[in-house]
Motif scaffolding. Structure first.
Motif, PDB file in Angstrom:
ATOM      1  N   TRP A  52     -14.400  -7.947  -5.336  1.00 25.57           N
ATOM      2  CA  TRP A  52     -15.066  -6.642  -5.285  1.00 25.57           C
ATOM      3  C   TRP A  52     -15.660  -6.377  -3.906  1.00 25.57           C
ATOM      4  N   VAL A  53     -16.336  -7.387  -3.342  1.00 26.56           N
ATOM      5  CA  VAL A  53     -16.937  -7.205  -2.020  1.00 26.56           C
ATOM      6  C   VAL A  53     -15.859  -7.025  -0.965  1.00 26.56           C
ATOM      7  N   GLN A  54     -14.797  -7.805  -1.035  1.00 27.66           N
ATOM      8  CA  GLN A  54     -13.726  -7.679  -0.054  1.00 27.66           C
ATOM      9  C   GLN A  54     -13.090  -6.288  -0.109  1.00 27.66           C
ATOM     10  N   GLU A  55     -12.919  -5.752  -1.302  1.00 25.92           N
ATOM     11  CA  GLU A  55     -12.369  -4.391  -1.442  1.00 25.92           C
ATOM     12  C   GLU A  55     -13.359  -3.353  -0.932  1.00 25.92           C
ATOM     13  N   LEU A  70     -19.135  -6.128 -16.189  1.00 19.93           N
ATOM     14  CA  LEU A  70     -19.173  -5.081 -15.165  1.00 19.93           C
ATOM     15  C   LEU A  70     -17.871  -4.300 -15.062  1.00 19.93           C
ATOM     16  N   GLY A  71     -16.866  -4.658 -15.819  1.00 16.15           N
ATOM     17  CA  GLY A  71     -15.596  -3.953 -15.741  1.00 16.15           C
ATOM     18  C   GLY A  71     -14.640  -4.627 -14.779  1.00 16.15           C
ATOM     19  N   GLU A  72     -13.388  -4.194 -14.821  1.00 13.78           N
ATOM     20  CA  GLU A  72     -12.330  -4.861 -14.064  1.00 13.78           C
ATOM     21  C   GLU A  72     -12.556  -4.829 -12.562  1.00 13.78           C
ATOM     22  N   GLU A  73     -13.128  -3.747 -12.035  1.00 12.89           N
ATOM     23  CA  GLU A  73     -13.286  -3.615 -10.587  1.00 12.89           C
ATOM     24  C   GLU A  73     -14.315  -4.574 -10.024  1.00 12.89           C
ATOM     25  N   GLN A  74     -15.378  -4.871 -10.799  1.00 16.31           N
ATOM     26  CA  GLN A  74     -16.480  -5.650 -10.258  1.00 16.31           C
ATOM     27  C   GLN A  74     -16.635  -7.036 -10.878  1.00 16.31           C
ATOM     28  N   TRP A  75     -15.806  -7.415 -11.844  1.00 18.00           N
ATOM     29  CA  TRP A  75     -16.065  -8.662 -12.562  1.00 18.00           C
ATOM     30  C   TRP A  75     -15.924  -9.882 -11.659  1.00 18.00           C
ATOM     31  N   ASN A  76     -15.050  -9.812 -10.629  1.00 22.66           N
ATOM     32  CA  ASN A  76     -14.924 -10.898  -9.663  1.00 22.66           C
ATOM     33  C   ASN A  76     -15.649 -10.481  -8.386  1.00 22.66           C
ATOM     34  N   LEU A  77     -16.777 -11.128  -8.109  1.00 23.01           N
ATOM     35  CA  LEU A  77     -17.646 -10.711  -7.009  1.00 23.01           C
ATOM     36  C   LEU A  77     -16.939 -10.758  -5.664  1.00 23.01           C
ATOM     37  N   ALA A  78     -16.250 -11.851  -5.358  1.00 19.21           N
ATOM     38  CA  ALA A  78     -15.600 -11.984  -4.053  1.00 19.21           C
ATOM     39  C   ALA A  78     -14.572 -10.886  -3.831  1.00 19.21           C
ATOM     40  N   PHE A 136     -24.041 -11.057   8.679  1.00 20.58           N
ATOM     41  CA  PHE A 136     -24.097 -11.851   7.451  1.00 20.58           C
ATOM     42  C   PHE A 136     -22.802 -11.706   6.659  1.00 20.58           C
ATOM     43  N   VAL A 137     -22.333 -10.473   6.504  1.00 22.56           N
ATOM     44  CA  VAL A 137     -21.102 -10.235   5.751  1.00 22.56           C
ATOM     45  C   VAL A 137     -19.914 -10.859   6.468  1.00 22.56           C
ATOM     46  N   ARG A 138     -19.945 -10.828   7.794  1.00 21.40           N
ATOM     47  CA  ARG A 138     -18.860 -11.436   8.564  1.00 21.40           C
ATOM     48  C   ARG A 138     -18.783 -12.945   8.298  1.00 21.40           C
ATOM     49  N   ILE A 139     -19.918 -13.598   8.198  1.00 14.90           N
ATOM     50  CA  ILE A 139     -19.940 -15.037   7.882  1.00 14.90           C
ATOM     51  C   ILE A 139     -19.311 -15.267   6.513  1.00 14.90           C
ATOM     52  N   GLU A 141     -12.947  -0.496   2.101  1.00 12.96           N
ATOM     53  CA  GLU A 141     -13.155   0.930   1.842  1.00 12.96           C
ATOM     54  C   GLU A 141     -14.349   1.503   2.582  1.00 12.96           C
ATOM     55  N   GLY A 142     -15.065   0.661   3.339  1.00 12.55           N
ATOM     56  CA  GLY A 142     -16.217   1.130   4.103  1.00 12.55           C
ATOM     57  C   GLY A 142     -17.447   1.371   3.255  1.00 12.55           C
ATOM     58  N   ASN A 143     -17.541   0.702   2.118  1.00 11.81           N
ATOM     59  CA  ASN A 143     -18.687   0.875   1.213  1.00 11.81           C
ATOM     60  C   ASN A 143     -19.667  -0.293   1.297  1.00 11.81           C
TER      61      ASN A 143
END
Length: 545
Positions: free
Chosen positions: A261-264, A251-259, A291-294, A268-270
């Motif tokens: 990527w989601v935290q970023e 998935l490339g450098e930005e998304q290869w680590n799921l945790a 759910f995301v807060r958990i 960014e409000g995405n």
């Protein structure tokens, strides 16, 4: 119990279990039994492959019962070995929970090491998220997460022994799915044990686990705590939400680590853009936020700030209840297929006995008895107009007559309940003896209590509440209701009836009562707030498990 990662052998194992009742259920299989069950490890029976080795499907004989089992065979080239093997045998022989995979037994023969588990027909959570592309709904995913969280909570604090268990390899491939889609934690080869009275008491150990799920604090310090499992579970929550692997370099450098990527993305409000497209339209904004807060709290860098698994269970249940209430509200206002179904059931509009009149919804706790259909009432009748039965099969009387072999076999001596057979996939009637068994209840006329059973069970869906599959009213005034079949009769029968002499262990009685409590808790806390009004041992029916 000795250390889960110590060098255990069969002699030590039998010694450590000699005083425990639970060890009696862990059976030592002879190697010829394993060869027979797996047809000499026939490759066509392979159902999976992990770090330990290949997993085969086969049949074993438990007493007089033939059970489907999964056989995990140690690969000679595996990085795992005797330590992990005996650790898993010891761990699962001492732990029993509905959300932990059950170990039937083991085989140690020369260089062969084989673990024999209950067979989980729906495979792993990883399979459905990433390999099979199974269309899992948002509610299904939530329930899977709650089941897995309950299993981990039991490991950490509810084992009933003086030590808690740290799994150390929580990931989607170690979450197995039952036929009912309930989740069970598996693979305890890396597990460690430690005191339960101090949640953050750590164990110094070599760092083991799976990249993408590893707690960074554990990786840096080698200090393993139960909060390391909490971190890994936070990654699983993101996996379920996003349908992306924990680590995926494609998935490339930005998304290869799921945790990461989601935290970023959250910063960014995405947030909306990370959700799996298959469930994006099902999640309410408030549920998504909760759910995301958990998950965020599970992934906090400081282990002390992460929640205990007990809190995770509570918060996930809150999200589930919130989403279910919203769904019911939308169904009532938008008149979706579920909302329209109430009008499709003919006697839902019979004046004062309709769901819009004085209907009193009922629910049987794993029970097909019609007596308590008159008595159960909702706490607030005005809310009963806002819900509707789920989609049931509509059967023809003649078809059910064939399915029951002309109403030949009575269920457990009841004069109004008959055994029938339906296709296991479609639930359509089949010839007697073919397919799966169901219970067919006969009402001689369209009575209000028949309507109330349908209306109530249309609102309720829970593994500890009897499931209504469908109904037949094409030959009025007769009404036939078709339920799932309860093989073991009712609880009262075992306590006071003909089978009073049959052994019913203290552990079994506790498990039954826990199931009853879960069913009642669901009834009381749901949007319908149903009060049963006739809870008793003869209204508690037992399935084959």
């Amino acid at each position: 119990m000795s250390s889960a990662t110590g060098d255990l052998n069969e002699t030590q194992l039998s010694t450590s279990f000699s005083s425990t009742e639970s060890s009696k259920s862990c059976r030592h299989f002879e190697f010829p039994e394993i060869l027979l069950a797996t047809n000499n490890f026939d490759e066509s029976l392979v159902i999976g492959h992990g770090g330990f080795g290949k997993v085969y499907k086969g049949n074993i004989i438990n007493g007089s019962i033939v059970s489907v089992a999964a056989f995990k065979r140690l690969d000679s080239m595996s990085s795992q070995g005797a330590t992990e093997f005996w650790a898993e045998v010891e761990m699962l022989s001492n732990l029993r929970h509905c959300h932990l995979v059950s170990l039937f037994g083991y085989c140690s023969h020369e260089n062969e090491m084989i673990l024999v588990y209950e067979y989980m027909p729906n495979g792993t959570l990883e399979d459905h998220l990433h390999s099979l592309g199974t269309p899992l709904s948002w509610l299904q995913r939530l329930k899977i997460c709650i089941s897995a969280a309950r299993g981990l909570d039991y490991l950490h604090t509810g084992t009933g022994i003086d030590v808690g268990v740290i799994h150390r390899d929580v990931k989607s491939s170690n979450i197995l799915l039952h036929e009912s889609w309930a989740a069970k934690i598996s693979d305890f080869g890396l597990s460690k044990i430690g005191p339960t009275n101090q949640p953050l008491t750590h164990v110094h150990t070599l760092v083991r686990g799976t990249f993408g799920y590893l707690d960074p604090d554990y990786s840096f310090t080698g200090r393993l705590t139960r909060k390391s499992d909490v971190y890994a579970f936070g990654v699983v929550l993101l996996e379920v939400l996003c349908r992306k692997r924990a680590v995926d370099e494609s998935l490339g450098e930005e998304q290869w680590n799921l945790a990461r990527w989601v935290q970023e993305s959250i910063k960014e409000g995405n947030l909306k853009h990370i959700i799996d497209n298959g469930i994006r339209d099902e999640i309410s904004p408030k549920c998504l936020k909760e759910f995301v807060r958990i998950a965020e709290r599970c992934l906090l860098s400081n282990p002390k700030q992460r929640p205990m698994m007990a809190e995770v269970v509570v918060r996930l249940n809150y999200v589930l209840t919130l989403q279910q209430k919203l769904n019911i509200s939308l169904q009532a206002t938008d008149k979706t297929i579920f909302g329209k179904l109430l009008d499709m059931f003919p006697f839902a509009s019979n004046g004062e006995n309709s769901a819009h009149g004085d209907s009193k919804p009922s629910s049987n706790i794993k029970d097909t008895s019609r007596r308590n259909a008159d008595d159960s009432v909702p706490v607030d009748n005005k809310d009963s107009t806002r819900t509707a039965p789920k989609l049931f099969e509509v059967y023809k009387f003649d078809d059910l007559e064939v399915a029951t072999q002309n109403f030949l076999f009575l269920c457990h001596g009841s004069r109004d309940l008959f055994i029938g057979w339906v296709d296991k996939n479609t639930f359509t009637p089949s010839l007697g003896g073919m397919g799966i068994e169901v219970a067919v209840e006969w009402y001689s006329e369209l009575q209000p209590k028949c309507q109330r059973v349908v209306n109530a069970l249309g609102r309720l869906s829970h593994p500890n509440i009897i499931r209504l599959l469908g109904y037949s009213i094409d030959k009025q005034p007769q009404c036939l209701l078709v339920y799932e079949y309860m093989q073991q009769q009712n609880f009262g029968h075992f306590l006071f009836g003909e089978d009073v002499g049959r052994p019913l262990s203290w552990e079994r009685r506790l498990l039954i009562i826990i199931g009853v409590v879960r069913g009642l808790a669901y009834m009381h806390s749901s949007i319908n707030e149903v009060i049963h009004c006739d809870v008793k041992s003869t209204n508690i029916f037992l399935d084959k498990e």
